[in-house]
Design an enzyme around this catalytic site. Sequence first.
Site, PDB file in Angstrom:
ATOM      1  N   GLY A   1       2.849  -4.166   6.230  1.00 43.42           N
ATOM      2  CA  GLY A   1       1.777  -4.332   7.613  1.00 43.42           C
ATOM      3  C   GLY A   1       1.619  -6.371   7.371  1.00 43.42           C
TER       4      GLY A   1
ATOM      5  NE  ARG B   1      -3.465  -1.349  -1.798  1.00 45.30           N
ATOM      6  CZ  ARG B   1      -3.476  -2.501  -2.630  1.00 45.30           C
ATOM      7  NH1 ARG B   1      -3.431  -2.540  -4.220  1.00 45.30           N
ATOM      8  NH2 ARG B   1      -3.143  -3.545  -2.577  1.00 45.30           N
TER       9      ARG B   1
ATOM     10  CB  SER C   1      -9.533  -7.826   7.720  1.00 43.69           C
ATOM     11  OG  SER C   1      -8.926  -7.731   6.709  1.00 43.69           O
ATOM     12  CD  GLN C   2      -2.562  -6.538   7.297  1.00 44.85           C
ATOM     13  OE1 GLN C   2      -2.069  -5.249   7.947  1.00 44.85           O
ATOM     14  NE2 GLN C   2      -2.880  -6.372   6.415  1.00 44.85           N
TER      15      GLN C   2
ATOM     16  CG  ASP D   1      -6.110  -1.923   0.341  1.00 45.19           C
ATOM     17  OD1 ASP D   1      -6.530  -1.619   1.774  1.00 45.19           O
ATOM     18  OD2 ASP D   1      -5.917  -3.632   0.335  1.00 45.19           O
TER      19      ASP D   1
ATOM     20  NE  ARG E   1      -4.524 -14.462   3.251  1.00 46.61           N
ATOM     21  CZ  ARG E   1      -4.127 -12.257   3.529  1.00 46.61           C
ATOM     22  NH1 ARG E   1      -3.394 -12.014   2.190  1.00 46.61           N
ATOM     23  NH2 ARG E   1      -4.685 -11.952   3.750  1.00 46.61           N
TER      24      ARG E   1
ATOM     25  NE  ARG F   1      -1.203  -0.348   7.560  1.00 50.40           N
ATOM     26  CZ  ARG F   1      -0.017  -0.855   6.827  1.00 50.40           C
ATOM     27  NH1 ARG F   1       1.225  -0.811   6.435  1.00 50.40           N
ATOM     28  NH2 ARG F   1      -1.147  -2.013   5.773  1.00 50.40           N
TER      29      ARG F   1
ATOM     30  CB  SER G   1      -3.500 -10.485  -0.718  1.00 52.17           C
ATOM     31  OG  SER G   1      -3.907  -8.988  -0.947  1.00 52.17           O
TER      32      SER G   1
END
EC number: 2.5.1.19
Length: 441
Positions: A97, A383, A169-170, A311, A30, A125, A26
Amino acid sequence: MVPLNQAFLISPSAPYGEFSIPPSKSHSLRAILFASLSKGTSIINNSLSSPDTDTMLSACKKFGARITRVGETLHIQGNPPPYSQYSSHHFHMGNSGIALRFLTALSSLSPSPILITGAHTLKRRPIEPLLSSLEQLGSEIRQKKSSSIPFVIRGPISSGHVTISGQDSQYASALAITAAVAPHPLSFSIENLKERPWFDLTLDWLHSLNISFSREQDSLFFPGAQSIKSFSYSVPGDYSSAAFLAALGLLSSSSNPTVLYNLPSKDPQGDKQLFSLLKSLGADIVIEKDHIEIRPSSFSGGVIDMDPFIDALPILAVLCCFAKNPSHLYNALGARDKESNRIEAIAHELRKMGGSVHPTQDGLYIEPSRLHGAVVHSHNDHRIAMALAVAGVHASSGQTLLCNTQCVNKSFPHFVIAAQTLHANIRHHQADFSLRSSLCR
């Protein structure tokens, strides 16, 4: 060429030891994106190398960023919007995603049409809530098929206010990043925000980059015409990846601890809260300034709100099979729209191993169970794969053949090496390929 149905062979074992957790996916994504949006040259140390980061790097280059890698360090000369010239008007988002949502929103700043595509697995997605908000702000969206990729987006968007779904939240993070560098004021309200810690992670980045915005509950206003200055950043370890190694140690029959390094206690990653949860349930976990120590111990199940660390649903489902009492994981509806339908996938595979795991609409009900070895499948979800590997290590009997494990590269390319360092008996399967293909169908 890597075989499409690469597999792990897993035997029961008693993990323990020390390991330095790999870089956060993550944060890496970013950092690459914000550096590409900045003025000047940014330095990013210890970025994760994975298919998702490769996708982000490729897309940012097409937006005009100049990127070079020197050892473990990325040098990124940014190209801030507005965008007018590209090396390509076709952006392939792979299976990411985050890349799909974040770069689609940024594409709305372009006056030229951009074709957004990706791997066939990315079609599951959802993207429609974000596209709808961008259309309300003036973007033109064409060639939409089943509310997914491929589509063409053309801007530029205008000043305005929209309401965005918070189911993932994305969507909100994508709007916030775009509003941060848009030439005009933009504001938006988030409806029923889920996965709040991951949206807060994006806002934490914007604060660190001195981007101004105001916030009243889940409504945000960005004044427009702001710019990002170049920066230097070292990517910390990934709490989401650490959860799998922590589970190896927590469930171990060894008397020795497992110590995981490169985990700053003040980092805002959402899955960090999983460790506090396990500690509150009785697990012997010590959280230090830059590492976490896990001792094999028993712990209770419970009624657990999954929203802060959605997640972690697959690995928490495995852990709850070993809890002292039943568990109910809820508020995880978004887990159905990840790389797989994680609620159904983990329940289906753990039942093959003897687990008493029952899906609900937004989570799982899990009763303590003795697991045994079985042939299980990753559902092409990193995952799910790593959670099932942990389950196989702690099965009471029998080997586990875990199929389609190439997906692990998405967030933890060296997972097997890490597990072996902790004395877990997980190895790449070397059996006859045709036999493996038959078993892994």
